[in-house]
Scaffold this active site. Sequence first.
Site, PDB file in Angstrom:
ATOM      1  N   ARG A 104      60.414  22.607  68.736  1.00 36.20           N
ATOM      2  CA  ARG A 104      61.076  21.471  68.062  1.00 36.20           C
ATOM      3  C   ARG A 104      62.452  21.192  68.694  1.00 36.20           C
ATOM      4  O   ARG A 104      63.430  20.914  67.994  1.00 36.20           O
ATOM      5  CB  ARG A 104      61.260  21.750  66.560  1.00 36.20           C
ATOM      6  N   SER A 145      58.043  18.560  57.855  1.00 38.47           N
ATOM      7  CA  SER A 145      58.770  19.821  57.626  1.00 38.47           C
ATOM      8  C   SER A 145      60.265  19.535  57.645  1.00 38.47           C
ATOM      9  O   SER A 145      60.765  18.962  58.613  1.00 38.47           O
ATOM     10  CB  SER A 145      58.457  20.838  58.722  1.00 38.47           C
ATOM     11  N   GLU A 182      65.094  20.843  60.504  1.00 42.09           N
ATOM     12  CA  GLU A 182      64.413  20.167  61.614  1.00 42.09           C
ATOM     13  C   GLU A 182      64.769  18.681  61.612  1.00 42.09           C
ATOM     14  O   GLU A 182      64.881  18.044  62.657  1.00 42.09           O
ATOM     15  CB  GLU A 182      62.898  20.338  61.472  1.00 42.09           C
TER      16      GLU A 182
END
Length: 335
Positions: free
Chosen positions: A161, A235, A331
């Site tokens: 990520r 998420s 995130e």
Amino acid sequence: MQFSENKSLAAFNSFGIDVKARYFAKISSVDELSNLQLMQNLPLLVLGGGSNILFMGDFNGYILHNQIRGIEVVHEDEDQVLVRTGAGEVWHDFVEYCIGNGFAGIENLALIPGRNGASPIQNIGAYGVEVKDVFYELEAFHLFEKKIYRFSASDCAFGYRDSVFKNKYKGQFMISSVTYRLNKKPTFHTTYGAIQQELEEMGVEDLSIRAVGDAVIRIRRFKLPDPAIIGNAGSFFKNPEISAADFQQLRSVYPDIVGYALPGGNIKLAAGWMIEKAGWKGFRKGQAGVHDKQALVLVNHGGAKGKEIYDLSEEILASIREKFGVDLEREVNVV
Ligand code: FAD
Ligand code: EPU
């Protein structure tokens, strides 16, 4: 090219946060971008599908909404194909295009919201595949130097990520095109999560990229909230990485803790498991909440302010630190 003033961003972010942009423009080409006359002292933000962003308040600057379209096969041989795409293409439509043409490699990334231009920003990933696995190169316009740069995979410094665009070059470029290298002969990734089980339930006998894509779509529809119905950005936190020794220690207290061994020996913890274990799953405070089927996903039950979602994320961070001694990292891009 015209800027709209005081434009509501409610329809341009998947949390559905109702804030305004002082100036908002749709950018359909690099020419439009290079001809922009902007006031130097105002901030700039490039926006794709708005599905990985949390707006904390009105944006007192320029929002450049990427609408650069186009899908073109630029090279082809017996085994592989290079497909160049405008950064404003919708990612899932591109996945469908690839499946329809027999181009393998991104079927496990079906149904991820957003635009192609954002796919390298956080190196999108799901079900055992990351965009870095098919990435060939990208072109990006430097917003201040007004020059186009080309980035190879190594220039992007992809991680979990993560990429150079979330770090060293944050806020400096608008990615204008992304080229992917896809395979004509598929290698199937079906061992991750519930894919195998889903394929069995679907009665699939001959494996195909269509079947794998459909299995992923079914799993995601079950687990993840549809932003058209309930605001969210997938998420909210990353899955944290810890040492094997720390994992053993945690496991002695929590025998059912979920972690996956990484190549270097570290363990990636399932943050969703920890958040659920700490009692947050399905929790609601005002209009902000934690999804009842996936504790890693924070949701807007309707009309939440960005700050309400952010404050809830702070409470979760503190509680996970206290209970497990682990620091979670967001995130989602907080603006
Ligand atoms: P935006 O939210 O518009 O932007 C994200 C960031 O990238 C911002 O900082 C923005 O400034 C920057 N940016 C966007 N476009 C450009 C550009 N052209 N040039 C320069 N900077 C740009 N992600 C995963 O990795 N895996 C998943 O499985 C996954 N599932 C999700 C499920 C749901 C229901 C939702 C809502 C989100 C999910 N996400 C997932 C997160 C999200 O879909 C991805 O991060 C996606 O790539 C974001 O694309 P976007 O166009 O919406 O980006
Ligand atoms: N779990 C729980 N409770 C929960 C959620 C998860 O116990 O409420 C445990 C379960 O044991 C489950 C494990 O966590 O087996 C992993 O859950 P899941 O397969 O749903 O995946 P995840 O680790 O929560 C990651 C990505 C997702 C991606 C899926 C599938 C991150 C931060 N998230 O989620 O990406 O779709 O794997 O590959 O890495 C996103 O980035 O926005 C995103 C949705």
